[in-house]
Design a protein around this motif. Sequence first.
Motif, mmCIF file in Angstrom:
data_model
loop_
_atom_site.group_PDB
_atom_site.id
_atom_site.type_symbol
_atom_site.label_atom_id
_atom_site.label_comp_id
_atom_site.label_asym_id
_atom_site.label_seq_id
_atom_site.Cartn_x
_atom_site.Cartn_y
_atom_site.Cartn_z
ATOM 1 N N CYS A 171 86.609 -19.136 1.901
ATOM 2 C CA CYS A 171 86.973 -18.431 0.665
ATOM 3 C C CYS A 171 87.455 -17.029 1.008
ATOM 4 O O CYS A 171 86.754 -16.258 1.652
ATOM 5 N N CYS B 79 91.131 -14.777 -8.154
ATOM 6 C CA CYS B 79 91.599 -15.156 -6.833
ATOM 7 C C CYS B 79 93.046 -15.632 -6.955
ATOM 8 O O CYS B 79 93.378 -16.358 -7.880
ATOM 9 N N PRO C 58 88.297 -14.102 -0.961
ATOM 10 C CA PRO C 58 87.565 -12.963 -1.494
ATOM 11 C C PRO C 58 86.155 -12.857 -0.914
ATOM 12 O O PRO C 58 85.663 -11.761 -0.662
ATOM 13 N N CYS D 8 90.727 -24.074 -0.159
ATOM 14 C CA CYS D 8 89.270 -24.109 -0.116
ATOM 15 C C CYS D 8 88.757 -25.287 -0.952
ATOM 16 O O CYS D 8 89.491 -25.856 -1.752
ATOM 17 N N LYS E 148 94.622 -17.856 -5.803
ATOM 18 C CA LYS E 148 94.813 -19.294 -5.964
ATOM 19 C C LYS E 148 94.758 -19.687 -7.430
ATOM 20 O O LYS E 148 95.434 -20.602 -7.856
ATOM 21 N N PHE E 149 93.941 -18.986 -8.194
ATOM 22 C CA PHE E 149 93.898 -19.263 -9.630
ATOM 23 C C PHE E 149 95.240 -18.916 -10.256
ATOM 24 O O PHE E 149 95.725 -19.593 -11.139
ATOM 25 N N ALA F 283 82.205 -20.705 -0.615
ATOM 26 C CA ALA F 283 82.999 -21.834 -0.142
ATOM 27 C C ALA F 283 83.547 -21.491 1.227
ATOM 28 O O ALA F 283 84.035 -20.382 1.438
#
Lengths: 338, 364
Positions: free
Chosen positions: A276, A91, A278, A54, A93-94, A273
Motif C-alpha cells: 500500500c 489514494c 500511502p 494492491c 488508485k481511488f 495492505a
Amino acid sequence: MGVKIGFPRTLFYFIYFPFWHAFFSGLGFEVVTSRPTNKLSLDLGVQEAVNDACLPIKLYHGHVAELKDKVDVLFLPRMVSVRKLDAETFCPKFLGLPDMIRNSIAGLPEIIDEKVDLARGFFPLWKLGLKIARRLGYKKDWHTWRAFVKAKAAQDKYIRNLAAGVPPQVAMETAVTGEPVRLPDVPVPDLNLAILGYPYLIYDSFVNIGLFEKLAQMGVRAWTVEMVPPHRLEVQGKNLSKHLFWHFSNRAVRAAFYYLNEKRVDGIIHVTAFGCGPDAMVDKLMELEAKNRGNVPYLTLSLDEHTGEAGVLTRVEAFTDMLRIRRREHESVVSHHG
Amino acid sequence: MKVSFPIMGNSYVAFKQLVEQIGHEPVVPPLPSSRTMTLGTTYSPEFACIPFKILMGTYLEAIEKGAELIISSGGHGPCRAGYYGEVHQRIINELGYKTKVIIFDSVNMAFKDFFKKLHYILRTGKTSWWQFIKVYRTVWDKLLALDEIELLAHQVRPYEVEKGKTSEVYRRCLAIMDQARTRTQIKEAKEACFRLLQNISQDKSRKPLKIGIVGEIYVQIEPFANLDIQATLGEMGVFTKRGIHLSEWWMETTHQSHNEEKAVAAARPYLNQMIGGHGILSVGETILYARRGFDGVIQLAPFSCIPEIVAKSILTQVSRDYGIPVLTIFLDEQTGREGLRTRLEAFVDLLQQRRQKRLGGAVS
Ligand code: SF4
C-alpha cells in the motif's frame, strides 16, 4: 421501476453503503451488492486487475466482475474528496478507479462514476444526489430530497453505532434493515488494543482473516478509527507540518495519536495492505510516534492474497502474550515499591 | 551554513552554484551509488518507493559530509512524494542527527510558505532579494544549458561510431559546465560542449528506432534510479526522448510553458482525472508519442508507485487502440542491470520486427 443498481461490497462500501443503500432504495431502485468477499472475488480480482495493484484494488475488480451481469447499472463513484481540508483526497488508485475498471474488465453495464467531490460549493452532497437521481431518469426532485434525508439519517446512525463500538457487521446490518442492534456474547476483555487501518481492511473479515473475532476470543477489546469521537479525532496531529493527503490515512494517523495521547490502549496493531502506497508513510509515522510516546508496543500486520490464517494468528497471539507478560512485570514492579 | 540538496540528474551542477552564491557552503552529496541504496533501504520503510530510498541514502551521505541543512522539493499529493520530507526529517531525527530538511512545496499552492522558507535561507546566507534575483537568473541559464546538452547527447548517441564515446564526452561537458559561473561563461561553455558532442564521429546512415519514455519524474531523470536506461538504449542504437527534464518541469510548475496541458488533453478519453504524480501524463504522453510516429514507449516507475499503477492498467488499452507497444518497468532496489538489459533487448527486437513488417512491401 425494477432497475437494479450494483454496489460492490468492498472499499467505500464499509463506510458509505448505508447512505447509498437508503438513497437508492428510497428512490425505488433495487440495490444489489456482490457477496461478502470470498475466494471467488479474490480469484476474479487477481485475474482482472493489473498485477501490481494492491489487494483492496484487486478485490474491487473482483467484486465488479462478479456483479456486472446481475445488474443494470453499476455504481462506481469516483472518490475525490469528502470534506474541505487542504488538499485532502483519496489514494490515487481511488481517483483513477473507474477508468481502471473500464479499461480492464470487458462487458460492463452502464456505469455511474460521478465524482464525489465534497470540498467545493454548498450542499455538495445533496447536489451530487440530485445529479445521480436525474441521471437515472428520476424526475421528482421532491422525492429525491426525501430519500436524501432518510439516507443521511441512516448514515449518521451507522457512524454513531460504529463509534459506540458496535461490531461493524452488526452495525451495517442494522443500518440496512433498520432492526435494533443485537450484540454477540464475548469474554470480558482484559487488554485494550487499537486496531488501526482502512475500513476496507478492518471491516472485511475475509481480508483480515477474522481478526476481530479472534481478538475477542483472546480477551482483547479492539478500538478502531471509527470509535474515536469525531471532534476529538479532528484535533489530533498538530505536530505534523502537513496533513496527509489521503482521507483514510489522515484518519488512521490521527486515531493513533488520539489513542496514544489518551493512553487508552496497551498496544497498537496497524493493519495494512501489502504494498500500500500511502501506508508506507502512515506506518512509519505511527511506529515512530508509538515509540517516542512511552514505547507503546506496535505491530504491523500486512495483508495480501497469500496471507494465511495461521500466520496472522501466531503473530497476534505472540503480540498479546508479550503485552500480558509486560503488564505482569510492570505490576510486580509497582507492588514491590508500593 | 553547510547546505545540501538531492541529486537529480545533472541539476546538481546548477544547484551547487545556487547554494554557493546565496552565501552558504554547498555540500554536494556523492552521486548515488550502491552504498546510497543500501543506506537508504536500511533506514526507509520497506514499502517506500525507490526515490524515497535513494533520497534517504543521499541525505545520510550528505550528513556524513557535514550538511546542516538539506533543501528539497515537496508536492501537494495525492502522490506520497509530497509527504516524503516530513518522514525523512523524522527518520533523520530518530537517528540522532540535528540536520534540518526544508521542503519547498510548489509556489502556486503554498505561496506564503514558499517565501518564508526562501527568506530564511537568504537571510542566513546574508543575501538580499536583489542579489538573489541575479543569482537565480544565472543559475536558471545553467539549468537550461545542462538540459540542452543532455538532450543533444541523447540525439548523438544512437549514431556514435565508437560505443560509449558520447557518455564520456557528456561527462566532460558536466565538468566544463561546473566551471562556468557568469551568464556569458555559461553561454560559451554550452557552445563548447555542443561542439564537442557534434564532433563525435557518427554514422548517419543508421535509422534508429524511436522510443518515448514516460513515467514518474524522479526515475525518469536520475540515471542511477533508471540504471542509465537512456544511455543503454542509445548504445543499442535507439533514439530516446523522455517526457520530462528538470528545466521543463520548472517551466510547467511556474506556468511558463504548457506542454503538460496537451498531454492531459490527450489522456482525457481514458483518464479524466488528475491522479497525482505523473500518472495522467504517462497516459497522455504515450498517446502523443504514438501520434508522432514513435516505434514504442517505455513506462518507467518506482515499484509500488500508485499513480503509475493506475496509468499502467489504462495503458494496456491505449497500446491496443493506438497500436503502439508499451513496456512498463517497475524499478526497485533489486532491479539489476543485466536483467533490465535483457528486457530492453527483447523489446527492441520486437520493435525492429514490427518496423520490418511495416516496411516489408516497400523495402524488399
Ligand atoms: S490506500 Fe493503500 S490499500 Fe488503499 S487503495 Fe491505496 S494503495 Fe491500496
